[in-house]
Design an enzyme around this catalytic site. Structure first.
Site, PDB file in Angstrom:
ATOM      1  N   GLY A   1      40.772  40.674  52.134  1.00 30.88           N
ATOM      2  CA  GLY A   1      39.960  42.182  51.837  1.00 30.88           C
ATOM      3  C   GLY A   1      38.890  42.463  52.478  1.00 30.88           C
TER       4      GLY A   1
ATOM      5  N   SER B   1      31.890  44.389  53.694  1.00 29.58           N
ATOM      6  CA  SER B   1      31.467  41.893  53.417  1.00 29.58           C
ATOM      7  C   SER B   1      31.900  42.162  54.686  1.00 29.58           C
ATOM      8  CB  SER B   1      32.358  41.907  52.225  1.00 29.58           C
ATOM      9  OG  SER B   1      33.462  42.270  53.187  1.00 29.58           O
TER      10      SER B   1
ATOM     11  N   ASP C   1      43.797  43.292  55.887  1.00 31.90           N
ATOM     12  CA  ASP C   1      43.598  43.701  54.447  1.00 31.90           C
ATOM     13  C   ASP C   1      45.320  44.637  55.084  1.00 31.90           C
ATOM     14  OD1 ASP C   1      43.497  46.110  52.364  1.00 31.90           O
ATOM     15  OD2 ASP C   1      41.294  45.704  52.599  1.00 31.90           O
TER      16      ASP C   1
ATOM     17  N   SER D   1      48.446  40.043  53.104  1.00 32.42           N
ATOM     18  CA  SER D   1      47.464  38.606  53.058  1.00 32.42           C
ATOM     19  C   SER D   1      49.055  37.659  53.292  1.00 32.42           C
ATOM     20  CB  SER D   1      47.041  38.430  51.815  1.00 32.42           C
ATOM     21  OG  SER D   1      47.090  37.191  52.055  1.00 32.42           O
TER      22      SER D   1
ATOM     23  N   ASP E   1      38.165  37.952  48.612  1.00 28.78           N
ATOM     24  CA  ASP E   1      38.115  39.245  48.420  1.00 28.78           C
ATOM     25  C   ASP E   1      38.327  40.089  48.314  1.00 28.78           C
ATOM     26  OD1 ASP E   1      36.035  40.739  46.122  1.00 28.78           O
ATOM     27  OD2 ASP E   1      35.442  41.585  48.202  1.00 28.78           O
TER      28      ASP E   1
ATOM     29  N   HIS F   1      42.956  41.675  43.156  1.00 26.93           N
ATOM     30  CA  HIS F   1      42.400  40.909  41.862  1.00 26.93           C
ATOM     31  C   HIS F   1      43.489  40.740  40.539  1.00 26.93           C
ATOM     32  CE1 HIS F   1      38.561  40.483  43.796  1.00 26.93           C
ATOM     33  NE2 HIS F   1      38.199  41.501  42.516  1.00 26.93           N
TER      34      HIS F   1
ATOM     35  N   ARG G   1      47.889  33.558  45.100  1.00 25.34           N
ATOM     36  CA  ARG G   1      48.552  33.517  46.107  1.00 25.34           C
ATOM     37  C   ARG G   1      47.602  34.002  46.750  1.00 25.34           C
ATOM     38  NH1 ARG G   1      52.948  38.350  46.994  1.00 25.34           N
ATOM     39  NH2 ARG G   1      51.912  38.737  44.634  1.00 25.34           N
TER      40      ARG G   1
ATOM     41  N   HIS H   1      34.472  35.516  45.731  1.00 26.93           N
ATOM     42  CA  HIS H   1      33.355  37.194  45.325  1.00 26.93           C
ATOM     43  C   HIS H   1      34.788  37.470  43.613  1.00 26.93           C
ATOM     44  CE1 HIS H   1      32.201  41.612  45.399  1.00 26.93           C
ATOM     45  NE2 HIS H   1      30.960  40.282  45.474  1.00 26.93           N
TER      46      HIS H   1
HETATM   47  N1  SAH Z   1      35.127  42.958  51.060  1.00 22.45           N
HETATM   48  C1  SAH Z   1      35.357  44.684  51.055  1.00 22.45           C
HETATM   49  C2  SAH Z   1      36.109  44.999  49.715  1.00 22.45           C
HETATM   50  C3  SAH Z   1      37.418  44.184  49.329  1.00 22.45           C
HETATM   51  S1  SAH Z   1      38.155  45.002  48.567  1.00 22.45           S
HETATM   52  C4  SAH Z   1      34.226  44.997  50.520  1.00 22.45           C
HETATM   53  O1  SAH Z   1      32.596  44.256  50.980  1.00 22.45           O
HETATM   54  O2  SAH Z   1      33.767  45.878  50.649  1.00 22.45           O
HETATM   55  C5  SAH Z   1      39.750  44.562  48.390  1.00 22.45           C
HETATM   56  C6  SAH Z   1      40.707  45.045  49.330  1.00 22.45           C
HETATM   57  O3  SAH Z   1      42.059  44.202  49.264  1.00 22.45           O
HETATM   58  C7  SAH Z   1      41.427  46.356  49.417  1.00 22.45           C
HETATM   59  O4  SAH Z   1      41.495  46.780  50.913  1.00 22.45           O
HETATM   60  C8  SAH Z   1      42.833  45.930  49.349  1.00 22.45           C
HETATM   61  O5  SAH Z   1      43.253  47.115  49.719  1.00 22.45           O
HETATM   62  C9  SAH Z   1      43.182  45.211  49.533  1.00 22.45           C
HETATM   63  N2  SAH Z   1      44.450  44.031  48.864  1.00 22.45           N
HETATM   64  C10 SAH Z   1      45.054  44.113  48.086  1.00 22.45           C
HETATM   65  N3  SAH Z   1      45.909  43.119  48.488  1.00 22.45           N
HETATM   66  C11 SAH Z   1      46.042  42.930  49.203  1.00 22.45           C
HETATM   67  C12 SAH Z   1      47.615  41.774  49.556  1.00 22.45           C
HETATM   68  N4  SAH Z   1      48.155  41.632  49.055  1.00 22.45           N
HETATM   69  N5  SAH Z   1      47.380  42.461  51.017  1.00 22.45           N
HETATM   70  C13 SAH Z   1      46.351  42.887  51.962  1.00 22.45           C
HETATM   71  N6  SAH Z   1      45.155  43.252  51.187  1.00 22.45           N
HETATM   72  C14 SAH Z   1      45.310  43.665  50.070  1.00 22.45           C
HETATM   73 MG    MG Z   2      34.195  42.112  45.291  1.00 26.52          MG
END
Ligand code: SAH
Ligand code: MG
Length: 211
Positions: free
Chosen positions: A46, A52, A71, A124, A141, A144, A151, A169
């Site tokens: 994420g 982050s 991501d 991911s 992160d 959700h 997974r 997170h």
């Molecule tokens: N850590 C970041 C916030 C992450 S938000 C910060 O500090 O701002 C969650 C992120 O997870 C999003 O950008 C989304 O594209 C990614 N995401 C969600 N599911 C995913 C997956 N299956 N594979 C890769 N990325 C994923």
């Molecule tokens: Mg978060």
């Protein structure tokens, strides 16, 4: 201003979902790992726009650690149009999809962290299947939604080394504060007997791999 304080101040300006106190706690955790395990390999699931990544990267560079930031850059469910965390300015007009990759790249370039924070662009679960490196720090992160979070837990936590740090997170004990899956995987990590909690700040939980 020291390099670390200017990076932490810069992190404040990056758009994202990380309150300052939690970002600083993330940095403190990562500083400890950087001290204990120089030149180690870290990963965050994420990236979004890299907020982050700057907190973690600021610590990583102090001892030549590398943070992979993973991501697909098309946002989670809750980031899509019509949902709570939608941001029109992140939509790519060519295909009308969210694309945070250019914003992420700009953040890392501005922070001068390009040799410390390395983007892994993809899903991911796909990357995890082909990623064999053990991790001294893992920050979860990502998405959700129930299946996505589980997974991530199942695919990535086995890669955390003994004594390594797992950070999760958006862990909310109280359902009125946020979704269940991050809390569920936090509980699953404890229940596995492989992780113990050693710190928390807001919705950020820090665990150590003990076996
Ligand atoms: N850590 C970041 C916030 C992450 S938000 C910060 O500090 O701002 C969650 C992120 O997870 C999003 O950008 C989304 O594209 C990614 N995401 C969600 N599911 C995913 C997956 N299956 N594979 C890769 N990325 C994923
Ligand atoms: Mg978060």
């Amino acid at each position: 201003m020291s390099r670390a304080s200017s990076l932490l101040a810069f992190a404040d300006t990056v758009r994202g979902f990380m309150p300052r106190a939690e970002g600083l706690a993330l940095y403190d955790e990562a500083r400890r790992v950087a001290r204990e395990r120089p030149a180690s390999t870290w990963l965050e699931v994420g990236s979004w726009c890299g907020k982050s990544s700057v907190y973690l990267g600021a610590a990583a560079e102090t001892s030549a650690c590398v943070l992979f930031s993973l991501d697909h850059h098309h946002g989670s469910e809750e980031n899509q149009r019509g949902w709570e965390y939608f941001d029109e300015s992140l939509v790519d007009p060519h295909d009308d999809r969210l694309n945070t990759l250019p914003f992420f790249q700009r953040t890392i370039a501005q922070a001068e962290l390009e040799r410390t924070v390395v983007a892994l662009v993809g899903h991911s679960e796909v990357v995890a299947t082909h990623f064999d490196q053990s991790l001294d720090l893992l920050f979860i992160d990502g998405g959700h939604a129930h299946d996505v979070a589980w997974r991530d837990f199942e695919n990535w936590t086995p890669k955390v080394s003994l004594g390594g740090t797992l950070l999760i997170h958006d862990v909310f004990e109280d359902p009125s504060e946020g979704g269940r899956p991050p809390y569920e995987i936090f509980l699953a990590a404890l229940a596995s007997g492989q992780f113990v909690e050693h710190a928390h700040e807001g919705s950020l939980r820090a665990l150590t791999r003990v076996r």
